[in-house]
Design a protein around this motif. Structure first.
Motif, short mmCIF file in Angstrom:
data_model
loop_
_atom_site.label_atom_id
_atom_site.label_comp_id
_atom_site.label_asym_id
_atom_site.label_seq_id
_atom_site.Cartn_x
_atom_site.Cartn_y
_atom_site.Cartn_z
N ARG A 129 -4.16 26.40 -4.21
CA ARG A 129 -5.57 26.24 -3.83
C ARG A 129 -6.16 24.95 -4.41
N PHE A 130 -5.82 24.65 -5.66
CA PHE A 130 -6.36 23.46 -6.32
C PHE A 130 -5.28 22.89 -7.24
N PRO A 131 -4.23 22.30 -6.66
CA PRO A 131 -3.12 21.80 -7.48
C PRO A 131 -3.52 20.59 -8.30
N ARG A 132 -3.08 20.61 -9.55
CA ARG A 132 -3.32 19.48 -10.46
C ARG A 132 -2.03 19.19 -11.22
N PRO A 133 -1.07 18.59 -10.54
CA PRO A 133 0.21 18.33 -11.22
C PRO A 133 0.04 17.31 -12.33
N SER A 134 0.75 17.54 -13.41
CA SER A 134 0.70 16.61 -14.53
C SER A 134 2.00 15.83 -14.61
N ALA A 135 1.93 14.67 -15.23
CA ALA A 135 3.11 13.82 -15.37
C ALA A 135 4.24 14.52 -16.13
N PRO A 136 3.94 15.23 -17.24
CA PRO A 136 5.05 15.90 -17.94
C PRO A 136 5.75 16.95 -17.07
N VAL A 137 5.00 17.70 -16.28
CA VAL A 137 5.62 18.70 -15.41
C VAL A 137 6.47 18.01 -14.35
N LEU A 138 5.92 16.99 -13.71
CA LEU A 138 6.67 16.28 -12.68
C LEU A 138 7.95 15.67 -13.25
N ALA A 139 7.84 15.04 -14.41
CA ALA A 139 9.02 14.42 -15.02
C ALA A 139 10.06 15.47 -15.39
N SER A 140 9.62 16.60 -15.92
CA SER A 140 10.56 17.66 -16.30
C SER A 140 11.25 18.25 -15.09
N VAL A 141 10.50 18.46 -14.01
CA VAL A 141 11.09 18.99 -12.78
C VAL A 141 12.12 17.99 -12.22
N MET A 191 0.84 -1.18 0.00
CA MET A 191 0.00 0.00 0.00
C MET A 191 0.88 1.24 0.00
N ARG A 192 0.61 2.14 -0.91
CA ARG A 192 1.41 3.36 -0.98
C ARG A 192 0.80 4.45 -0.11
N PRO A 193 1.65 5.33 0.40
CA PRO A 193 1.12 6.42 1.23
C PRO A 193 0.30 7.39 0.39
N PRO A 194 -0.59 8.15 1.03
CA PRO A 194 -1.39 9.11 0.27
C PRO A 194 -0.51 10.22 -0.30
N ILE A 195 -0.94 10.77 -1.41
CA ILE A 195 -0.21 11.84 -2.05
C ILE A 195 -0.88 13.16 -1.70
N ASP A 196 -0.10 14.09 -1.20
CA ASP A 196 -0.58 15.42 -0.84
C ASP A 196 -0.23 16.37 -1.99
N LEU A 197 -1.23 16.72 -2.80
CA LEU A 197 -0.99 17.55 -3.98
C LEU A 197 -0.50 18.96 -3.62
N VAL A 198 -0.99 19.49 -2.52
CA VAL A 198 -0.52 20.82 -2.09
C VAL A 198 0.96 20.75 -1.72
N ALA A 199 1.36 19.69 -1.06
CA ALA A 199 2.77 19.53 -0.69
C ALA A 199 3.65 19.39 -1.94
N ILE A 200 3.16 18.69 -2.96
CA ILE A 200 3.90 18.57 -4.21
C ILE A 200 4.04 19.94 -4.85
N ALA A 201 2.94 20.70 -4.88
CA ALA A 201 2.99 22.06 -5.46
C ALA A 201 4.01 22.91 -4.71
N ARG A 202 4.05 22.79 -3.40
CA ARG A 202 5.01 23.56 -2.60
C ARG A 202 6.45 23.14 -2.91
N ARG A 203 6.67 21.84 -3.08
CA ARG A 203 8.02 21.38 -3.40
C ARG A 203 8.45 21.92 -4.76
N ILE A 204 7.56 21.88 -5.75
CA ILE A 204 7.90 22.41 -7.07
C ILE A 204 8.17 23.91 -6.97
N ARG A 205 7.30 24.62 -6.25
CA ARG A 205 7.50 26.06 -6.08
C ARG A 205 8.86 26.35 -5.45
N GLY A 206 9.24 25.56 -4.47
CA GLY A 206 10.54 25.74 -3.83
C GLY A 206 11.69 25.53 -4.79
N LEU A 207 11.54 24.56 -5.67
CA LEU A 207 12.60 24.27 -6.63
C LEU A 207 12.75 25.37 -7.67
#
Length: 101
Positions: free
Chosen positions: A47-59, A1-17
């Motif tokens: 407010r309503f993060p919707r990360p996409s696979a291409p953005v995540l892969a590029s980052v 079982m994988r842990p839940p994904i927090d989309l706001v936390a992902i958005a914050r990590r990308i913003r930080g990078l």
């Protein structure tokens, strides 16, 4: 079982990078990452993060970030760019079931 994904936390990590990159010009950052500007904006929307696979892969590629750190914030998983394989990124993104845009 994988842990839940927090989309706001992902958005914050990308913003930080990307903070301060390209003199704060988000369009320039999107071009540098090779992603659509609207996809990048959706990925970092706190407010309503919707990360996409291409953005995540590029980052992950651009900043030599391990997929587990980007998705879950797991400490100690930042790795050198040479070890962050495309296959590994695709597999983890598929597990997370992110949209492909």
């Amino acid at each position: 079982m994988r842990p839940p994904i927090d989309l706001v936390a992902i958005a914050r990590r990308i913003r930080g990078l990307i903070a301060g990159a390209d003199r704060g010009d988000l369009a320039a950052t999107a071009r540098r990452l090779g992603v659509d500007l609207s996809a990048l904006k959706r990925s970092i929307d706190l407010r309503f993060p919707r990360p996409s696979a291409p953005v995540l892969a590029s980052v992950m590629r651009a900043y030599a970030i391990h997929p587990l750190w980007l998705l879950y914030g797991t400490p100690g998983h930042a790795i050198a760019a040479g070890k962050n394989t495309e296959r590994q990124s695709r597999l983890l993104l598929a597990l997370a079931k992110f949209p492909r845009d």
